[in-house]
Design a protein around this motif. Sequence first.
Motif, PDB file in Angstrom:
ATOM      1  N   ALA A 139      59.597 -72.832  33.130  1.00 56.72           N
ATOM      2  CA  ALA A 139      59.233 -71.964  31.943  1.00 56.72           C
ATOM      3  C   ALA A 139      57.982 -71.450  32.301  1.00 56.72           C
ATOM      4  O   ALA A 139      56.903 -72.185  32.752  1.00 56.72           O
ATOM      5  N   ARG A 140      57.612 -70.328  31.915  1.00 59.40           N
ATOM      6  CA  ARG A 140      56.310 -69.460  32.414  1.00 59.40           C
ATOM      7  C   ARG A 140      55.991 -68.743  30.970  1.00 59.40           C
ATOM      8  O   ARG A 140      56.531 -67.987  30.578  1.00 59.40           O
ATOM      9  N   SER A 141      54.814 -69.393  30.506  1.00 58.41           N
ATOM     10  CA  SER A 141      54.143 -68.624  29.367  1.00 58.41           C
ATOM     11  C   SER A 141      55.008 -68.145  28.467  1.00 58.41           C
ATOM     12  O   SER A 141      54.858 -66.928  27.965  1.00 58.41           O
ATOM     13  N   LEU A 142      55.595 -69.262  27.575  1.00 55.37           N
ATOM     14  CA  LEU A 142      56.318 -68.918  26.471  1.00 55.37           C
ATOM     15  C   LEU A 142      55.808 -68.710  25.275  1.00 55.37           C
ATOM     16  O   LEU A 142      54.939 -69.389  24.806  1.00 55.37           O
ATOM     17  N   GLY A 148      56.997 -64.881  10.538  1.00 53.79           N
ATOM     18  CA  GLY A 148      55.657 -64.625  11.228  1.00 53.79           C
ATOM     19  C   GLY A 148      54.743 -65.917  11.495  1.00 53.79           C
ATOM     20  O   GLY A 148      53.822 -65.858  12.198  1.00 53.79           O
ATOM     21  N   SER A 149      55.457 -66.989  11.300  1.00 52.56           N
ATOM     22  CA  SER A 149      54.922 -68.334  11.540  1.00 52.56           C
ATOM     23  C   SER A 149      54.900 -68.812  13.173  1.00 52.56           C
ATOM     24  O   SER A 149      55.922 -68.236  13.993  1.00 52.56           O
ATOM     25  N   PRO A 150      53.626 -68.983  13.596  1.00 50.51           N
ATOM     26  CA  PRO A 150      53.706 -69.188  14.997  1.00 50.51           C
ATOM     27  C   PRO A 150      54.469 -70.113  15.675  1.00 50.51           C
ATOM     28  O   PRO A 150      54.377 -71.310  14.939  1.00 50.51           O
ATOM     29  N   GLY A 151      55.097 -70.213  16.719  1.00 52.66           N
ATOM     30  CA  GLY A 151      56.033 -71.305  17.174  1.00 52.66           C
ATOM     31  C   GLY A 151      55.564 -71.706  18.606  1.00 52.66           C
ATOM     32  O   GLY A 151      54.918 -72.950  18.722  1.00 52.66           O
ATOM     33  N   LEU A 152      55.527 -70.830  19.391  1.00 51.87           N
ATOM     34  CA  LEU A 152      54.760 -71.229  20.830  1.00 51.87           C
ATOM     35  C   LEU A 152      53.944 -70.281  21.336  1.00 51.87           C
ATOM     36  O   LEU A 152      54.004 -69.105  20.870  1.00 51.87           O
ATOM     37  N   ALA A 153      52.734 -70.493  21.632  1.00 48.30           N
ATOM     38  CA  ALA A 153      51.466 -69.681  22.129  1.00 48.30           C
ATOM     39  C   ALA A 153      51.372 -69.889  23.690  1.00 48.30           C
ATOM     40  O   ALA A 153      50.034 -70.258  24.161  1.00 48.30           O
ATOM     41  N   GLY A 154      52.350 -69.729  24.446  1.00 48.88           N
ATOM     42  CA  GLY A 154      52.094 -69.671  25.865  1.00 48.88           C
ATOM     43  C   GLY A 154      52.267 -70.845  26.520  1.00 48.88           C
ATOM     44  O   GLY A 154      51.349 -71.503  27.423  1.00 48.88           O
ATOM     45  N   VAL A 155      53.463 -71.609  26.592  1.00 44.78           N
ATOM     46  CA  VAL A 155      53.825 -72.876  27.147  1.00 44.78           C
ATOM     47  C   VAL A 155      54.250 -72.524  28.591  1.00 44.78           C
ATOM     48  O   VAL A 155      55.312 -71.694  28.724  1.00 44.78           O
ATOM     49  N   SER A 156      54.011 -73.339  29.578  1.00 43.20           N
ATOM     50  CA  SER A 156      54.630 -73.332  30.887  1.00 43.20           C
ATOM     51  C   SER A 156      54.686 -74.687  31.095  1.00 43.20           C
ATOM     52  O   SER A 156      54.056 -75.590  30.934  1.00 43.20           O
TER      53      SER A 156
END
Length: 246
Positions: free
Chosen positions: A12-15, A22-30
């Motif tokens: 996974a790249r930059s998920l 509107g709740s944040p879930g993932l903020a850029g997971v690789s």
Amino acid sequence: MEAPPDNDVLWARSLHFTHRDGSPGLAGVSLAVRQGEILAVSGPRGSGKTTLLRCLSGLLPVRSGEVWFNSSPLHTLGPTARERLRRERFGWIDPEPVLVPELNVWENAALPLMLRGAGRRRAKVSALEWLKRLDVGDRARCRPRALRHAERQRVAIARALAPGPEVLFADEPTAPLHHGDRTQVLRTLATAARSHGITVVLATHDPETAALADRTVALLDGRRVHTVHLPDVPEAEGRAACSLSV
Ligand SMILES: Nc1ncnc2c1ncn2[C@@H]1O[C@H](COP(=O)(O)OP(=O)(O)OP(=O)(O)O)[C@@H](O)[C@H]1O
């Protein structure tokens, strides 16, 4: 779009993922998961573990970023293709056992195999084998309501393992179990995964559970972090752990 290395079963790249409200879930997971690896995803409540597992398994479509399974893009698939992939190649264990109340225990455990087209007899043999390994073989003819909560979770784990998934996503799989039960079930799960070459992505906030994994990635607020535990010091001086975003 650059394909990932061949020996990563999941990559996974930059998920990024934002929930509908509107709740944040993932903020850029690789991350990358190797074939046959048991990977723990750790982090406090609300850090994004479940969201990450759902995005990696195709249950949730990512807003941006890439997910690859066996060098094929998953993030470009439509809902029907993602659903087929999940049914045929992945297994899933939830923290709470959700079983079909009208079916008995072995029928519940055999259900995913039958949905994949296996005959009833073959599905039953496989289901019974896994139920025995998880110490609920003697409950095979009972309805779920006759079982204790922890027994139902064992059935849910047998159901996920019986079809021999390529990747098993386990979201706090031993959450409803007592400590003693937890260790035994986790060992069974880890042994089964290793002997059958099943790759496992395991969400947990329990360090003992994470210790069974080959490797751990930690999340905080939807991002990967390195958790650095400082050495134990006398209580008067306090204990500390700090997290560094990467
Ligand atoms: N269906 C949803 N709708 C809106 N926000 C959600 C939803 N599910 C999760 N969230 C939010 O997304 C963030 C990540 O939640 P997630 O459940 O992925 O974390 P988690 O680490 O698995 O937590 P837990 O250990 O409690 O299961 C949290 O802020 C959570 O409140």
